[in-house]
Design a protein around this motif. Sequence first.
Motif, PDB file in Angstrom:
ATOM      1  N   ILE A   1       0.898  -1.171   0.000  1.00 31.81           N
ATOM      2  CA  ILE A   1       0.000   0.000   0.000  1.00 31.81           C
ATOM      3  C   ILE A   1       0.928   1.211   0.000  1.00 31.81           C
ATOM      4  O   ILE A   1       1.419   1.647   1.042  1.00 31.81           O
ATOM      5  N   ASP A   2       1.210   1.697  -1.194  1.00 30.86           N
ATOM      6  CA  ASP A   2       2.191   2.773  -1.393  1.00 30.86           C
ATOM      7  C   ASP A   2       1.494   3.966  -2.053  1.00 30.86           C
ATOM      8  O   ASP A   2       1.506   4.087  -3.291  1.00 30.86           O
ATOM      9  N   PRO A   3       0.869   4.825  -1.257  1.00 27.23           N
ATOM     10  CA  PRO A   3       0.125   5.942  -1.857  1.00 27.23           C
ATOM     11  C   PRO A   3       1.044   7.076  -2.310  1.00 27.23           C
ATOM     12  O   PRO A   3       1.060   8.167  -1.716  1.00 27.23           O
TER      13      PRO A   3
ATOM     14  N   LEU B   1      -0.432  -7.676   3.085  1.00 28.76           N
ATOM     15  CA  LEU B   1      -0.440  -6.281   2.623  1.00 28.76           C
ATOM     16  C   LEU B   1       0.697  -5.568   3.348  1.00 28.76           C
ATOM     17  O   LEU B   1       0.930  -5.805   4.544  1.00 28.76           O
ATOM     18  N   LYS B   2       1.381  -4.697   2.615  1.00 30.20           N
ATOM     19  CA  LYS B   2       2.557  -4.026   3.205  1.00 30.20           C
ATOM     20  C   LYS B   2       2.420  -2.512   3.043  1.00 30.20           C
ATOM     21  O   LYS B   2       2.815  -1.956   2.012  1.00 30.20           O
ATOM     22  N   PRO B   3       1.847  -1.836   4.031  1.00 32.08           N
ATOM     23  CA  PRO B   3       1.778  -0.371   3.923  1.00 32.08           C
ATOM     24  C   PRO B   3       3.156   0.251   4.081  1.00 32.08           C
ATOM     25  O   PRO B   3       3.945  -0.168   4.936  1.00 32.08           O
TER      26      PRO B   3
ATOM     27  N   THR C   1      19.153  -5.567  -0.668  1.00 30.48           N
ATOM     28  CA  THR C   1      17.980  -4.795  -1.081  1.00 30.48           C
ATOM     29  C   THR C   1      17.910  -4.659  -2.602  1.00 30.48           C
ATOM     30  O   THR C   1      18.896  -4.899  -3.314  1.00 30.48           O
ATOM     31  N   SER C   2      16.748  -4.253  -3.074  1.00 29.61           N
ATOM     32  CA  SER C   2      16.502  -4.272  -4.520  1.00 29.61           C
ATOM     33  C   SER C   2      17.162  -3.110  -5.250  1.00 29.61           C
ATOM     34  O   SER C   2      17.292  -3.141  -6.474  1.00 29.61           O
ATOM     35  N   ASN C   3      17.569  -2.076  -4.516  1.00 29.76           N
ATOM     36  CA  ASN C   3      18.107  -0.863  -5.166  1.00 29.76           C
ATOM     37  C   ASN C   3      19.597  -1.022  -5.463  1.00 29.76           C
ATOM     38  O   ASN C   3      20.343  -1.606  -4.677  1.00 29.76           O
TER      39      ASN C   3
ATOM     40  N   ALA D   1       7.250  -2.418 -11.141  1.00 29.90           N
ATOM     41  CA  ALA D   1       7.838  -1.109 -11.474  1.00 29.90           C
ATOM     42  C   ALA D   1       9.363  -1.126 -11.503  1.00 29.90           C
ATOM     43  O   ALA D   1       9.984  -0.370 -12.244  1.00 29.90           O
ATOM     44  N   GLN D   2      10.015  -1.969 -10.707  1.00 28.38           N
ATOM     45  CA  GLN D   2      11.492  -1.990 -10.679  1.00 28.38           C
ATOM     46  C   GLN D   2      12.079  -2.977 -11.695  1.00 28.38           C
ATOM     47  O   GLN D   2      13.291  -3.177 -11.744  1.00 28.38           O
ATOM     48  N   GLY D   3      11.222  -3.634 -12.455  1.00 29.76           N
ATOM     49  CA  GLY D   3      11.701  -4.386 -13.612  1.00 29.76           C
ATOM     50  C   GLY D   3      11.769  -5.893 -13.481  1.00 29.76           C
ATOM     51  O   GLY D   3      11.930  -6.579 -14.483  1.00 29.76           O
TER      52      GLY D   3
ATOM     53  N   SER E   1       4.070  -3.452  -5.622  1.00 29.51           N
ATOM     54  CA  SER E   1       3.310  -2.275  -5.179  1.00 29.51           C
ATOM     55  C   SER E   1       2.731  -1.569  -6.409  1.00 29.51           C
ATOM     56  O   SER E   1       1.607  -1.848  -6.825  1.00 29.51           O
ATOM     57  N   ARG E   2       3.534  -0.691  -7.055  1.00 24.88           N
ATOM     58  CA  ARG E   2       2.974   0.087  -8.176  1.00 24.88           C
ATOM     59  C   ARG E   2       2.427  -0.787  -9.292  1.00 24.88           C
ATOM     60  O   ARG E   2       1.467  -0.408  -9.961  1.00 24.88           O
ATOM     61  N   GLY E   3       3.021  -1.952  -9.499  1.00 25.76           N
ATOM     62  CA  GLY E   3       2.572  -2.840 -10.584  1.00 25.76           C
ATOM     63  C   GLY E   3       1.106  -3.217 -10.460  1.00 25.76           C
ATOM     64  O   GLY E   3       0.424  -3.446 -11.462  1.00 25.76           O
TER      65      GLY E   3
HETATM   66  O1  OMP Z   1      11.569  -3.319   2.501  1.00 28.53           O
HETATM   67  C1  OMP Z   1      10.987  -3.167   1.414  1.00 28.53           C
HETATM   68  O2  OMP Z   1       9.820  -3.436   1.299  1.00 28.53           O
HETATM   69  C2  OMP Z   1      11.783  -2.806   0.235  1.00 28.53           C
HETATM   70  C3  OMP Z   1      13.104  -3.231   0.246  1.00 28.53           C
HETATM   71  C4  OMP Z   1      13.855  -3.170  -0.934  1.00 28.53           C
HETATM   72  O3  OMP Z   1      14.974  -3.651  -1.004  1.00 28.53           O
HETATM   73  N1  OMP Z   1      13.301  -2.591  -2.032  1.00 28.53           N
HETATM   74  C5  OMP Z   1      12.017  -2.098  -2.038  1.00 28.53           C
HETATM   75  O4  OMP Z   1      11.568  -1.621  -3.093  1.00 28.53           O
HETATM   76  N2  OMP Z   1      11.263  -2.143  -0.879  1.00 28.53           N
HETATM   77  C6  OMP Z   1       9.906  -1.552  -0.841  1.00 28.53           C
HETATM   78  O5  OMP Z   1       9.052  -2.307  -1.687  1.00 28.53           O
HETATM   79  C7  OMP Z   1       8.152  -1.452  -2.383  1.00 28.53           C
HETATM   80  C8  OMP Z   1       8.383  -1.612  -3.861  1.00 28.53           C
HETATM   81  O6  OMP Z   1       7.448  -0.879  -4.591  1.00 28.53           O
HETATM   82  P1  OMP Z   1       7.260  -1.021  -6.172  1.00 28.53           P
HETATM   83  O7  OMP Z   1       8.585  -0.769  -6.787  1.00 28.53           O
HETATM   84  O8  OMP Z   1       6.254   0.046  -6.478  1.00 28.53           O
HETATM   85  O9  OMP Z   1       6.721  -2.401  -6.440  1.00 28.53           O
HETATM   86  C9  OMP Z   1       8.402  -0.038  -1.851  1.00 28.53           C
HETATM   87  O10 OMP Z   1       7.500   0.188  -0.791  1.00 28.53           O
HETATM   88  C10 OMP Z   1       9.824  -0.102  -1.326  1.00 28.53           C
HETATM   89  O11 OMP Z   1      10.048   0.774  -0.246  1.00 28.53           O
END
Ligand code: OMP
Length: 283
Positions: free
Chosen positions: A24-26, A61-63, A156-158, A228-230, A252-254
């Motif tokens: 839940i990412d508003p 669900l993950k706000p 992490t994903s970034n 959204a991140q691919g 989330s955004r997807g």
């Molecule tokens: O802890 C997280 O949820 C998280 C860790 C991570 O490594 N990368 C990451 O994108 N997130 C979270 O996961 C969600 C990804 O969102 P979308 O990219 O829109 O699907 C966001 O709320 C990020 O803050």
Amino acid sequence: MSPEPFGARLRRAMDERGPLCVGIDPHASLLADWGLDDDVAGLERFSRTVVEALADRVAVLKPQSAFFERFGSRGVAVLEKSVQEARAAGALVVMDAKRGDIGSTMAAYASAFLEEGAPLFSDALTVSPYLGYGSLAPAVALARESGAGLFVLALTSNPEGAEVQHAVNPGDGASRTVGATVLAHLAEENAGQGPMGSFGAVVGATLGDLSSYDLDINGPLLAPGIGAQGATPADLPRVFGKAVRQVVPNVSRGVLRHGPDIGALRASSDLFAEQIRAAVEQA
Ligand SMILES: O=C(O)c1cc(=O)[nH]c(=O)n1[C@@H]1O[C@H](COP(=O)(O)O)[C@@H](O)[C@H]1O
């Protein structure tokens, strides 16, 4: 009677509903796309809609707390209500607040999110171990007591995460990377717990082949990055190997970009869930 541990509750939810976690990412941009104002009323409508659409069908669900904190105390009040409504409708709630501090302050963060009866009490909390894994000890202790869980940032994903998480830990005789050390700590927390421990790792679905890491932590692996991140559901077996059955993929955004129509949100979530099920079964 002590509460049923998060890991057991999560395993059951994953088996019954599939493992998908929807965020839940508003984002301000999503509020605009949904025809909502960038204010507390828009935030509330957005969050309510996601809960109504999905809380009875997805495991988790993950706000994302930041998007609520942005509006101050009234935004946090919306977050409290969303957590309570999502849990009441049958979803497990992972509060994504990525907290991490020195031990004594960590204890206060833990009681804000993991102490039963706290206004923001959630099934699990995302935490950062980058003040040292041991600084999380009060959160681990409280989670054990209240039957809650943690998701600890490991890999992490970034792309910026690598400079910290891939660094080799000098104090570790095994010359492991920092990320691998976090995973090893989690495996210790979860030792002997069945059907699955309550102390999960965050491991991005975007990271490619992770076969050099031991992902077998006997706990859940929260995998953001799909959509959204691919990353895609089809990537999961390649990234996670035999640990894929422990993966809780987050989108989330997807999914959210399909709102505000409830049917469209459900259809998108169902499609991701089906693609994830197919990918995991194939593995
Ligand atoms: O802890 C997280 O949820 C998280 C860790 C991570 O490594 N990368 C990451 O994108 N997130 C979270 O996961 C969600 C990804 O969102 P979308 O990219 O829109 O699907 C966001 O709320 C990020 O803050």
